[in-house]
Design an enzyme around this catalytic site. Sequence first.
Site, short mmCIF file in Angstrom:
data_model
loop_
_atom_site.label_atom_id
_atom_site.label_comp_id
_atom_site.label_asym_id
_atom_site.label_seq_id
_atom_site.Cartn_x
_atom_site.Cartn_y
_atom_site.Cartn_z
CB SER A 173 19.71 -31.36 33.11
OG SER A 173 19.48 -31.00 31.75
CE LYS A 225 19.71 -27.48 31.19
NZ LYS A 225 19.10 -28.67 30.52
CB SER A 252 16.87 -32.10 30.32
OG SER A 252 17.77 -33.11 30.71
#
Length: 462
Positions: free
Chosen positions: A152, A76, A176
């Site tokens: 996310s 990420k 997330s």
Amino acid sequence: MTGPAHDIARQVRSGERSAAAVLDATLARVRERDPRYNCFTAVTESRARQEALAIDARRARGETLPPLAGVPYAVKNLFDIADEVTLAGGRVNASNPPARRDALLVERMREAGAVLIGALNMDEHAYGFTTENTHYGACRNPHDTSRIAGGSSGGSAAAVAGGLVPLTLGSDTNGSIRVPASLCGVFGLKPTFGRLPRTGSFPFVGSLDHLGPFANSASDLAAAYDALQGPDAADVACAQRPAAPTLPAIAEGTGRLRVAVLGGYFSEWAGPQARRAVEIAARVLGATDVVEMPAAVQARSAAFIITAAEGGALHRRRLVTHYDYYEPHSRDRLVAGSLVPAAWVQQAQRVRHRAYLEALALFDQYDVLIAPATPVSATPIDADWLTLAGKQLPARASMGLLTQPISAIGLPVCTAPTWPELDEDGHLPLGVQLIAAPWREADCLRAAHTLEQAGAARTRPV
């Protein structure tokens, strides 16, 4: 779908494949498929080639290779990658200087022999559940590219689901990791709060942020998690906890896990497909008891207040000077959060602690609790509303209905992908949360492995 991480590592160790050849195949898949999914915001090809060649050179010298030798992975884009700008999904960060060194978990993956191939799309500053990023484009669900990947850590889940890489790293503050794992149909692990160090990652909410891996199987998930473990004095939440290897525990675990289903709030806010996912898991794991976590609603409310206040405080100064640079989906919430009174935050922390103590009491009787990971399967991109329990709810915030109460109290959770076949199109996954007592990641991973061995939890090729 790319091959399992453990198969790749075995082939590289045996000389059946070189790490360089694995990398070439991986980069070819990314070039071919990622334009459809939009998982990657950067591909670190030069670095990846250096790492792959270093693994091959070690084998040529007769050295014993580490456990993830030659396994491609991506992170990420809130993890620091040396010589790359850490975007954290934000346009406002694009002009920041490149990171001087890797995040600690990236260093640990390199030490384990894994090969980093890039950075992945996410909701701006991790404040969202859909990865509909207006700066870098929406990440699309590989099982239906008209739908969200979740967030996310949407790029992290979609890159595994789409067969681009076998392992990724993400973060989980309010859901997330678990939300995108559920919607993309992959395995994801949110460890106990404080288990994995966050050193070198862009923060969102310091008292709620967790880091963890995604994978195509429970065993690969455990292998990645084991490579990441270990204390770090630079992260006060993770300063002293020793490593607790889990891969042997899930492969050789003895004794039946005591499992119950979380009802009440977690059933009320679950759609038909989510309830079916829980039924599948409960049947395989032998869970006949239904228990409740009465403080779930209050824990979720506490998470909202703490998230808003800490996130708003972190971004307050730049919101004043660069408001237009911020994501329209989150900037007003950050501004509002910066105005939350300190007394509210103090009360939210007290509520959070009471909910934690209440949950601990359940683990006197049970090892693992089952709950849906998301109330529904993946919604269409740009959807503003969904209908649940006869009510119209905001689609983006409601994806965290079932994850927020658990992350608020820091429990370890493995999300396992099921395919209840009750969604309107008959092809979308929905995961279950397998929730364990603090520091008992091995228990939730064992439960995921059991579901996988029974065929009840699995990833599917796109």
